[in-house]
Design a protein around this motif. Structure first.
Motif, mmCIF file in Angstrom:
data_model
loop_
_atom_site.group_PDB
_atom_site.id
_atom_site.type_symbol
_atom_site.label_atom_id
_atom_site.label_comp_id
_atom_site.label_asym_id
_atom_site.label_seq_id
_atom_site.Cartn_x
_atom_site.Cartn_y
_atom_site.Cartn_z
ATOM 1 N N THR A 231 65.363 18.539 105.930
ATOM 2 C CA THR A 231 64.907 18.456 104.551
ATOM 3 C C THR A 231 65.864 17.522 103.818
ATOM 4 O O THR A 231 67.087 17.689 103.905
ATOM 5 C CB THR A 231 64.913 19.839 103.879
ATOM 6 N N ALA A 232 65.322 16.525 103.122
ATOM 7 C CA ALA A 232 66.156 15.618 102.335
ATOM 8 C C ALA A 232 66.563 16.332 101.043
ATOM 9 O O ALA A 232 65.723 16.903 100.351
ATOM 10 C CB ALA A 232 65.394 14.339 102.017
ATOM 11 N N VAL A 233 67.854 16.308 100.745
ATOM 12 C CA VAL A 233 68.377 17.034 99.581
ATOM 13 C C VAL A 233 68.898 16.042 98.546
ATOM 14 O O VAL A 233 69.812 15.268 98.821
ATOM 15 C CB VAL A 233 69.492 18.013 100.000
ATOM 16 N N GLN A 234 68.311 16.087 97.379
ATOM 17 C CA GLN A 234 68.749 15.285 96.241
ATOM 18 C C GLN A 234 69.544 16.181 95.280
ATOM 19 O O GLN A 234 70.312 17.017 95.705
ATOM 20 C CB GLN A 234 67.543 14.642 95.561
ATOM 21 N N TRP A 235 69.347 16.027 93.990
ATOM 22 C CA TRP A 235 70.080 16.797 92.982
ATOM 23 C C TRP A 235 69.385 16.642 91.652
ATOM 24 O O TRP A 235 68.539 15.760 91.455
ATOM 25 C CB TRP A 235 71.518 16.293 92.871
ATOM 26 N N ASP A 236 69.743 17.498 90.704
ATOM 27 C CA ASP A 236 69.238 17.331 89.342
ATOM 28 C C ASP A 236 70.369 17.218 88.323
ATOM 29 O O ASP A 236 70.112 17.046 87.137
ATOM 30 C CB ASP A 236 68.279 18.463 88.960
ATOM 31 N N VAL A 237 71.627 17.299 88.788
ATOM 32 C CA VAL A 237 72.773 17.125 87.902
ATOM 33 C C VAL A 237 73.754 16.156 88.547
ATOM 34 O O VAL A 237 74.277 16.415 89.635
ATOM 35 C CB VAL A 237 73.495 18.461 87.606
ATOM 36 N N VAL A 238 74.015 15.033 87.877
ATOM 37 C CA VAL A 238 75.016 14.073 88.318
ATOM 38 C C VAL A 238 76.320 14.381 87.585
ATOM 39 O O VAL A 238 76.366 14.387 86.355
ATOM 40 C CB VAL A 238 74.573 12.625 88.015
ATOM 41 N N SER A 239 77.375 14.629 88.341
ATOM 42 C CA SER A 239 78.633 15.038 87.719
ATOM 43 C C SER A 239 79.355 13.898 87.013
ATOM 44 O O SER A 239 80.120 14.126 86.077
ATOM 45 C CB SER A 239 79.566 15.624 88.775
ATOM 46 N N GLY A 240 79.146 12.669 87.479
ATOM 47 C CA GLY A 240 79.881 11.542 86.919
ATOM 48 C C GLY A 240 81.317 11.455 87.408
ATOM 49 O O GLY A 240 82.146 10.791 86.790
ATOM 50 N N ASP A 246 88.794 11.024 83.736
ATOM 51 C CA ASP A 246 88.851 12.098 82.752
ATOM 52 C C ASP A 246 88.148 13.326 83.324
ATOM 53 O O ASP A 246 86.912 13.402 83.332
ATOM 54 C CB ASP A 246 88.179 11.643 81.457
ATOM 55 N N ALA A 247 88.919 14.280 83.808
ATOM 56 C CA ALA A 247 88.338 15.480 84.409
ATOM 57 C C ALA A 247 87.533 16.284 83.403
ATOM 58 O O ALA A 247 86.506 16.885 83.744
ATOM 59 C CB ALA A 247 89.441 16.344 85.020
ATOM 60 N N ASP A 248 87.968 16.296 82.155
ATOM 61 C CA ASP A 248 87.247 17.054 81.136
ATOM 62 C C ASP A 248 85.852 16.471 80.901
ATOM 63 O O ASP A 248 84.884 17.217 80.690
ATOM 64 C CB ASP A 248 88.025 17.062 79.826
ATOM 65 N N ALA A 249 85.744 15.151 80.937
ATOM 66 C CA ALA A 249 84.440 14.515 80.755
ATOM 67 C C ALA A 249 83.502 14.863 81.903
ATOM 68 O O ALA A 249 82.296 15.094 81.702
ATOM 69 C CB ALA A 249 84.605 13.003 80.643
ATOM 70 N N VAL A 250 84.027 14.892 83.122
ATOM 71 C CA VAL A 250 83.210 15.283 84.279
ATOM 72 C C VAL A 250 82.738 16.725 84.114
ATOM 73 O O VAL A 250 81.566 17.042 84.328
ATOM 74 C CB VAL A 250 84.013 15.120 85.581
ATOM 75 N N ALA A 251 83.650 17.603 83.720
ATOM 76 C CA ALA A 251 83.288 19.004 83.531
ATOM 77 C C ALA A 251 82.205 19.149 82.471
ATOM 78 O O ALA A 251 81.241 19.909 82.652
ATOM 79 C CB ALA A 251 84.524 19.821 83.156
ATOM 80 N N ARG A 252 82.332 18.418 81.371
ATOM 81 C CA ARG A 252 81.320 18.506 80.311
ATOM 82 C C ARG A 252 79.961 18.034 80.803
ATOM 83 O O ARG A 252 78.922 18.620 80.455
ATOM 84 C CB ARG A 252 81.752 17.669 79.096
ATOM 85 N N GLU A 253 79.955 16.984 81.597
ATOM 86 C CA GLU A 253 78.687 16.463 82.112
ATOM 87 C C GLU A 253 77.974 17.517 82.954
ATOM 88 O O GLU A 253 76.759 17.706 82.851
ATOM 89 C CB GLU A 253 78.950 15.208 82.947
ATOM 90 N N SER A 262 70.023 24.680 89.672
ATOM 91 C CA SER A 262 70.484 23.293 89.747
ATOM 92 C C SER A 262 71.263 22.995 91.024
ATOM 93 O O SER A 262 71.933 23.861 91.594
ATOM 94 C CB SER A 262 71.372 22.954 88.537
ATOM 95 N N VAL A 263 71.175 21.730 91.430
ATOM 96 C CA VAL A 263 71.999 21.165 92.493
ATOM 97 C C VAL A 263 72.864 20.090 91.845
ATOM 98 O O VAL A 263 72.343 19.139 91.252
ATOM 99 C CB VAL A 263 71.149 20.556 93.621
ATOM 100 N N VAL A 264 74.178 20.242 91.941
ATOM 101 C CA VAL A 264 75.123 19.307 91.328
ATOM 102 C C VAL A 264 75.684 18.406 92.420
ATOM 103 O O VAL A 264 76.126 18.893 93.462
ATOM 104 C CB VAL A 264 76.274 20.050 90.633
#
Length: 308
Positions: A231-240, A246-253, A262-264
């Motif tokens: 099964t091909a697995v994509q995602w619906d949340v891109v962490s950035g 900036d770790a905080d910006a990634v966490a906020r995303e 969701s799949v991150v």
């Protein structure tokens, strides 16, 4: 469609890594796990780490793979046997979320690794263990060959599941953020070769899940890897997290994007995603505070099957 702002990190990963030589539901069928044929390329063939594959020859030819029984849930093939694509779990069956981590390394990066570049991230894996976060690691075969002890440790830890991210991390479409491409007649062999690499380094039960390099696929690619039982697995949340500082910006995303099921997508590569560990240490307690439970991709796919 994923908002453009969340695709920016993926675009940056593909384009930047290509520039520097790296790379960033129907009714279910009976579960099966792909098994590369005996003719699949092995680490001792001409495309081994000591003699990396060229962009025009990322995988050796192999015969069609046979299927081995597996308890891992998969989705049924699409029309005409096309590989099914999974993006997220059910939205109405509780607050579950799957963190996934791409362990990227391309077939021709041996010299850079030998020069000291780190394509692994043991600190991230240690953090996930300390936080007790079940996770799915999409690993390239070349990464497993470069870091066999780490691949084996992840693959034998019940907290994790290892899934396939191709052997070469070359794109399966012609236009994928500047990545080199694998020809259609080599696509299946590239997937098979990754499974061979996993078994060679001691990963016992890699999952029948495949993530296209760069997340890029089309009907031709889905057809080319059809019949492998994946099964091909994509995602619906891109962490950035790709090249983020900036770790905080990634966490906020991530926190802004997560919904039930969701799949991150994140990365397990120090050189390309240096702040992922710090971001995870912020993401996990906050999502738990919001009532989320962390699961592996297999649990979300199983939920889709159960609800179909």
């Amino acid at each position: 469609m994923i908002p453009v702002r969340r695709l920016a990190a993926v675009c940056a990963l593909g384009a930047a890594l290509a520039a520097c030589g790296t790379s960033p539901a129907p009714r279910a069928a009976r579960p099966s796990a792909p098994a590369p044929s005996s003719a699949s390329a092995s680490p001792s063939d001409p495309a081994s780490p000591s003699d990396p594959a060229s962009p025009s020859d990322p995988a050796s030819p192999s015969d069609p793979a046979s299927a081995e029984p597996s308890r891992a849930p998969t989705l049924a093939p699409g029309p005409a046997g096309l590989t099914p694509v999974f993006k997220n779990g059910p939205r109405t069956l509780g607050k579950t979320v799957a963190l996934t981590f791409d362990a990227d390394m391309t077939a021709d990066q041996g010299p850079r690794a030998a020069g000291g570049e780190h394509f692994d991230n043991p600190g991230l894996i240690s953090a996930l263990r300390g936080l007790k976060v079940p996770s799915t690691v999409f690993m390239t075969g070349r990464w497993a060959e470069e870091y066999p002890a780490e691949a084996r440790s992840i693959g034998r830890d019940p907290l994790f599941e290892v899934a396939n991210h191709s052997y070469s991390h070359y794109a399966f479409t012609d236009d994928c953020y500047g990545l080199p491409t694998v020809s259609e007649d080599r696509m299946r062999a590239d997937v098979e070769r990754a499974y061979t690499a996993f078994r060679t380094v001691g990963v016992p039960d890699a999952m029948p899940y495949f993530r296209f390099p760069g997340g890029c696929y089309d009907q031709r690619a889905l057809r080319a890897v059809g019949g492998l039982g994946v099964t091909a697995v994509q995602w619906d949340v891109v962490s950035g997290d790709a090249f983020a500082t900036d770790a905080d910006a990634v966490a906020r995303e991530v926190l802004d994007g997560v919904r039930p099921g969701s799949v991150v997508v994140m990365h397990c590569t120090r050189s390309a995603a240096p702040v992922t560990e710090r971001a995870v240490r912020a993401i996990v307690p906050e999502l738990r505070r919001r009532g989320y439970r962390f699961v592996k991709v297999s649990e979300l796919i199983g939920a889709v099957r159960a609800s179909s």
